[in-house]
Design a protein around this motif. Structure first.
Motif, PDB file in Angstrom:
ATOM      1  N   ILE A  98       0.832  -1.203   0.000  1.00 22.25           N
ATOM      2  CA  ILE A  98       0.000   0.000   0.000  1.00 22.25           C
ATOM      3  C   ILE A  98       0.867   1.254   0.000  1.00 22.25           C
ATOM      4  CG2 ILE A  98      -1.479   1.392   1.507  1.00 22.25           C
ATOM      5  CD1 ILE A  98      -3.108  -1.032   2.100  1.00 22.25           C
ATOM      6  N   GLN A  99       0.704   2.082  -1.006  1.00 19.50           N
ATOM      7  CA  GLN A  99       1.297   3.411  -1.061  1.00 19.50           C
ATOM      8  C   GLN A  99       0.125   4.373  -1.211  1.00 19.50           C
ATOM      9  OE1 GLN A  99       4.592   3.703  -0.725  1.00 19.50           O
ATOM     10  NE2 GLN A  99       4.873   1.489  -0.737  1.00 19.50           N
ATOM     11  N   LEU A 100      -0.215   5.069  -0.146  1.00 22.23           N
ATOM     12  CA  LEU A 100      -1.448   5.853  -0.142  1.00 22.23           C
ATOM     13  C   LEU A 100      -1.374   7.007  -1.129  1.00 22.23           C
ATOM     14  CD1 LEU A 100      -2.472   6.099   3.605  1.00 22.23           C
ATOM     15  CD2 LEU A 100      -3.287   4.537   1.851  1.00 22.23           C
ATOM     16  N   LYS A 101      -2.442   7.138  -1.905  1.00 20.96           N
ATOM     17  CA  LYS A 101      -2.628   8.294  -2.777  1.00 20.96           C
ATOM     18  C   LYS A 101      -3.975   8.895  -2.431  1.00 20.96           C
ATOM     19  CE  LYS A 101      -0.008   6.287  -6.604  1.00 20.96           C
ATOM     20  NZ  LYS A 101      -0.048   5.846  -8.012  1.00 20.96           N
ATOM     21  N   ASP A 102      -3.985  10.204  -2.213  1.00 18.24           N
ATOM     22  CA  ASP A 102      -5.232  10.865  -1.846  1.00 18.24           C
ATOM     23  C   ASP A 102      -6.171  10.825  -3.037  1.00 18.24           C
ATOM     24  OD1 ASP A 102      -7.230  12.389  -0.898  1.00 18.24           O
ATOM     25  OD2 ASP A 102      -5.983  14.047  -0.211  1.00 18.24           O
ATOM     26  N   GLY A 103      -7.281  10.129  -2.882  1.00 18.84           N
ATOM     27  CA  GLY A 103      -8.238   9.992  -3.976  1.00 18.84           C
ATOM     28  C   GLY A 103      -9.433  10.900  -3.845  1.00 18.84           C
ATOM     29  N   LYS A 104      -9.330  11.938  -2.985  1.00 19.19           N
ATOM     30  CA  LYS A 104     -10.479  12.823  -2.795  1.00 19.19           C
ATOM     31  C   LYS A 104     -10.798  13.552  -4.092  1.00 19.19           C
ATOM     32  CE  LYS A 104      -8.703  14.992   0.720  1.00 19.19           C
ATOM     33  NZ  LYS A 104      -8.500  15.943   1.807  1.00 19.19           N
ATOM     34  N   SER A 105     -12.046  13.556  -4.454  1.00 20.20           N
ATOM     35  CA  SER A 105     -12.471  14.290  -5.640  1.00 20.20           C
ATOM     36  C   SER A 105     -13.600  15.247  -5.299  1.00 20.20           C
ATOM     37  CB  SER A 105     -12.933  13.308  -6.727  1.00 20.20           C
ATOM     38  OG  SER A 105     -14.000  12.523  -6.249  1.00 20.20           O
ATOM     39  N   TYR A 106     -13.887  15.413  -4.001  1.00 17.40           N
ATOM     40  CA  TYR A 106     -14.974  16.291  -3.592  1.00 17.40           C
ATOM     41  C   TYR A 106     -14.486  17.741  -3.537  1.00 17.40           C
ATOM     42  CZ  TYR A 106     -17.164  11.953  -2.062  1.00 17.40           C
ATOM     43  OH  TYR A 106     -17.697  10.701  -2.011  1.00 17.40           O
ATOM     44  N   PRO A 107     -15.286  18.694  -3.966  1.00 18.33           N
ATOM     45  CA  PRO A 107     -14.886  20.106  -3.914  1.00 18.33           C
ATOM     46  C   PRO A 107     -15.031  20.684  -2.511  1.00 18.33           C
ATOM     47  CG  PRO A 107     -17.093  19.916  -4.826  1.00 18.33           C
ATOM     48  CD  PRO A 107     -16.592  18.510  -4.625  1.00 18.33           C
ATOM     49  N   VAL A 108     -14.319  21.772  -2.278  1.00 15.14           N
ATOM     50  CA  VAL A 108     -14.437  22.521  -1.029  1.00 15.14           C
ATOM     51  C   VAL A 108     -14.745  23.972  -1.377  1.00 15.14           C
ATOM     52  CG1 VAL A 108     -12.852  21.017   0.215  1.00 15.14           C
ATOM     53  CG2 VAL A 108     -11.949  23.016  -0.972  1.00 15.14           C
ATOM     54  N   LEU A 109     -15.195  24.730  -0.391  1.00 15.44           N
ATOM     55  CA  LEU A 109     -15.426  26.156  -0.576  1.00 15.44           C
ATOM     56  C   LEU A 109     -14.273  26.898   0.087  1.00 15.44           C
ATOM     57  CD1 LEU A 109     -18.746  28.067  -0.357  1.00 15.44           C
ATOM     58  CD2 LEU A 109     -16.717  29.016   0.704  1.00 15.44           C
ATOM     59  N   LYS A 110     -13.603  27.736  -0.678  1.00 20.66           N
ATOM     60  CA  LYS A 110     -12.411  28.441  -0.209  1.00 20.66           C
ATOM     61  C   LYS A 110     -12.740  29.912   0.017  1.00 20.66           C
ATOM     62  CE  LYS A 110      -7.648  29.581  -1.591  1.00 20.66           C
ATOM     63  NZ  LYS A 110      -6.575  29.315  -2.586  1.00 20.66           N
ATOM     64  N   VAL A 111     -12.382  30.420   1.200  1.00 18.45           N
ATOM     65  CA  VAL A 111     -12.469  31.854   1.499  1.00 18.45           C
ATOM     66  C   VAL A 111     -11.038  32.371   1.571  1.00 18.45           C
ATOM     67  CG1 VAL A 111     -13.285  33.614   3.091  1.00 18.45           C
ATOM     68  CG2 VAL A 111     -14.600  31.513   2.798  1.00 18.45           C
ATOM     69  N   THR A 112     -10.675  33.242   0.644  1.00 16.16           N
ATOM     70  CA  THR A 112      -9.281  33.666   0.506  1.00 16.16           C
ATOM     71  C   THR A 112      -8.835  34.559   1.658  1.00 16.16           C
ATOM     72  OG1 THR A 112      -9.909  35.602  -0.807  1.00 16.16           O
ATOM     73  CG2 THR A 112      -9.438  33.552  -2.007  1.00 16.16           C
ATOM     74  N   LYS A 113      -7.523  34.550   1.901  1.00 18.12           N
ATOM     75  CA  LYS A 113      -6.945  35.418   2.924  1.00 18.12           C
ATOM     76  C   LYS A 113      -6.466  36.698   2.245  1.00 18.12           C
ATOM     77  CE  LYS A 113      -3.521  35.669   6.624  1.00 18.12           C
ATOM     78  NZ  LYS A 113      -2.342  35.048   7.259  1.00 18.12           N
ATOM     79  N   GLU A 114      -7.344  37.689   2.169  1.00 20.25           N
ATOM     80  CA  GLU A 114      -7.052  38.979   1.560  1.00 20.25           C
ATOM     81  C   GLU A 114      -7.710  40.066   2.406  1.00 20.25           C
ATOM     82  OE1 GLU A 114      -7.254  38.878  -2.993  1.00 20.25           O
ATOM     83  OE2 GLU A 114      -8.581  37.226  -2.406  1.00 20.25           O
ATOM     84  N   ASP A 115      -7.352  41.308   2.140  1.00 21.67           N
ATOM     85  CA  ASP A 115      -8.017  42.409   2.845  1.00 21.67           C
ATOM     86  C   ASP A 115      -9.509  42.418   2.544  1.00 21.67           C
ATOM     87  OD1 ASP A 115      -5.656  43.208   3.979  1.00 21.67           O
ATOM     88  OD2 ASP A 115      -5.215  44.725   2.454  1.00 21.67           O
TER      89      ASP A 115
END
Length: 655
Positions: A98-115
């Motif tokens: 076993i050599q783990l590979k991240d198989g996640k294909s689900y999207p996330v919601l990103k809130v950027t770090k900006e002013d």
């Protein structure tokens, strides 16, 4: 017996037979002495000998064909073998462990770090200071929710923030406060972002009430389109909150782990419950040659690498071998983790056991879906190779066509043709055949002959490509019937039949079937083809029965055929609406002359009147009979109802 192309096969087999019967670790090396697989065993001789006996799966064949030597290290007990195996895997990273590979294909919601932050959907998580919410399995729900947030909160849409002299269109339509033009200060703007983050965290009832109020306001202003959009956004929010929160599970941190495998492909899913919420749903892909009951241990030692990641409890299926996991976590990380196996076949589970079992089922479903995606991405090559060898096919069965027959007592006979390419459904090449020679007759052999004759005579005439394998849903009789058709056409397409009862594979004119182990990749592929042909044939047969039994009242009107019947149904919906229409309306809807429209209208009025009179007459009879109190009258009424019901059933049966 040597059934491998590897010249070192005999030497490998001899090493296995000479191994000691003690516990230990074994290492497979390739021709350049590189370790390609590490395994542990309670009994080295028995474990290594099992690689050379019985039916070999593709994963075992891969290992044997790529190996040049085997060596082993004995240990005092199996737990020591487990620890040594873990160390050797981490040290050498063997190809088939076993050599783990991240198989996640689900999207996330990103809130950027900006002013002046923005938010958007992404599948890439970076350590850039941004805040991420999710993952969300339903990408469409996330899209709808993000769209709703942009409509409610006046935050920026632009990808790159830069100062402007004039605001963009979003400012003028009230969708953005234009921070790029200093129309809003940083503190006020970030209050909107804070509300959005609170909403995503499920902590802000006030924001939810605000969105609901906005929806009601839009509805009161007759802006139903906007109200509907907001309503859909609220629904999407509800769906996402349900996906991120596991209710009634308590606040104790824990992990649920399950896996699914197809041959050497293995996918693991981990549900991470923290503070009573499902804060992560991780899929990991790997290729492993380990036995099923060894996969969990091999995965866990690769997955848990820091003490902070290890929860107080880990739940897994009772089929997994967990005897060393808790001990290993305690000795390696000083973690007092309780490993809890859950029995799926518990006859009388408690409410808590049902909740844990449901979570494990959720894990298993996600792992199975990931395997399906992996097979679709790569094509089911191992199954195709195994099928080619078992059936002695001249080439790899890249294109497989399957046939099945569906009918009800000989009525509405339909033959389905489905096509698999590279081990996956190819739906654009599905076909159906309304059978002509066996309508009203129950004869599956003749039905198969007609369907295959029509299919392959046409392919011959058009010079089209022929399949590499033809699969028949049935036994030796159906297979021989189709073989006769192909011989008459001068074709040499390989044929196989899969009989449902014992999952036996029949070849033309064979004296006995081919029986494969249940875990065979080849058998699994044939079952998928067979099941899909059955589904497709049955669904089409049901459509024909429904169409036959659905008779529109409009079809009895003069000058009305199938096309005009559909127009009348769409335009007027009921006979009464048509009877009340004007002649010009009918003429315009059907594009007919006034004379034809008049005939249709007169017939509709007469039919509507007869139906109304019949209904009134029936109501009077019922009222009269219901008004009679004597038992004789009541019995007579019940008998009449029974007769009417029987008459109705007979009419349905005739259809």
């Amino acid at each position: 017996m040597n059934n491998s192309n590897n010249p070192a096969y005999e030497s490998l087999h001899k090493t296995a037979l000479q191994a000691p019967s003690s516990s230990g670790v074994y290492l497979w090396r390739n021709s350049v002495e590189k370790i390609i697989y590490v395994g542990k065993a309670k009994n080295l001789k028995n474990r290594l000998s099992s690689y050379f006996s019985g039916e070999k799966q593709i994963k075992t064949q891969l290992l044997i064909e790529n190996a040049a030597s085997i060596e082993y290290i004995t240990t005092n007990n199996e737990y020591e073998a487990f620890l040594l195996e873990n160390n050797l895997i981490k040290q050498h990273s063997p190809k088939y462990n076993i050599q783990l590979k991240d198989g996640k294909s689900y999207p996330v919601l990103k809130v950027t770090k900006e002013d002046f932050p923005r938010f958007y959907k992404t599948r890439l998580v970076k350590k850039d200071g941004s805040v991420y919410f999710g993952p969300f399995p339903d990408a469409d729900a996330l899209d709808t929710f993000i769209d709703t947030l942009y409509r409610i909160f006046p935050v920026r849409h632009c990808r790159t923030f830069k100062k402007r002299d004039a605001p963009c269109m979003y400012y003028h339509i009230g969708r953005c406060k234009a921070p790029c033009c200093d129309k809003i200060d940083k503190q006020t703007y970030n209050e909107f972002i804070g509300e959005i983050e609170s909403l995503l965290n499920g902590k802000d009832e006030e924001t939810l009430a605000k969105i609901t109020a906005e929806m009601k306001k839009a509805a009161s202003e007759l802006n139903f389109e906007k109200a509907a959009r907001i309503r859909d956004g609220l629904k999407a929010l509800t769906v996402m909150q349900n996906q991120n929160i596991v209710e009634d599970f308590g606040s104790e941190d824990r992990d649920y782990i399950a896996h699914y495998r197809e041959g050497e492909l293995v996918s693991f899913t981990v549900l991470r419950i923290r503070g009573g919420k499902l804060n992560a749903r991780d899929n990991f892909r790997t290729v492993s040659l380990a036995e099923d009951n060894e996969l969990l241990e091999e995965f866990a030692v690769s997955y848990y690498t820091e003490k902070a990641e290890i929860p107080p409890k880990i739940f897994l299926s009772a089929q997994d071998n967990s005897q060393f996991l808790g001990r290993w976590l305690a000795e390696s990380f000083d973690a007092s983790t309780l490993v809890v196996p859950i029995k799926r076949d518990n006859a009388a589970p408690s409410a808590e056991e049902r909740r844990h079992s449901a979570a494990l089922e959720m894990c298993l479903h996600n792992a199975k879906e990931d395997i399906t995606r992996r097979l679709r991405e790569r094509g089911d090559v191992p199954a195709l190779e195994e099928l080619k060898e078992l059936l002695s096919l001249p080439r790899l069965p890249v294109r497989i066509e399957g046939f099945d027959i569906a009918h009800i007592g000989g009525k509405f006979p339909v033959a389905s043709l489905i096509s698999f390419y590279n081990g996956n459904p190819d739906k654009k090449n599905y076909r159906e055949f309304r059978l002509k020679t066996t309508n009203g007759v129950i004869d599956d052999f003749a039905s198969m002959r007609e369907a295959t004759s029509r299919r392959y005579s046409r392919l011959m005439n058009e010079g089209k490509e022929l399949p590499d394998l033809l699969l028949i849903d049935g036994g030796i009789g159906q297979v021989n019937a189709v073989d006769g058709v192909l011989r008459a056409l001068g074709l040499s397409i390989p044929i196989a039949g899969l009989a449902k009862r014992d999952e036996e594979i029949w070849r033309p004119h064979a004296s006995k079937p081919i029986c494969l182990p249940k875990r065979s990749d080849a058998l699994r592929l044939l079952q998928r083809v067979r099941d899909e042909t059955h589904r497709f044939a049955t669904s089409r047969n049901q459509e024909l029965r429904t169409k036959e039994n659905t008779v529109s009242v409009f079809s009895s009107l003069p000058h009305v055929g199938e096309k005009r019947e559909k127009i009348l149904m769409k335009t007027f919906m009921t006979l009464e609406n048509l009877a009340a229409a004007q002649e010009s309306e009918v003429a315009q809807a059907l594009h007919v002359r006034a004379g034809e429209a008049s005939d249709i209208l007169v017939a509709a009025k007469n039919l509507a009147q007869k139906r109304a009179e019949a209904k009134e007459s029936k109501n009077l009879v019922f009222e009269s009979e219901l008004g009679e109190k004597s038992s004789e009258a009541t019995e007579s009424y019940a008998s009449r109802l029974a007769a009417l019901a029987l008459e109705s059933e007979l009419k349905v049966a005739e259809k």
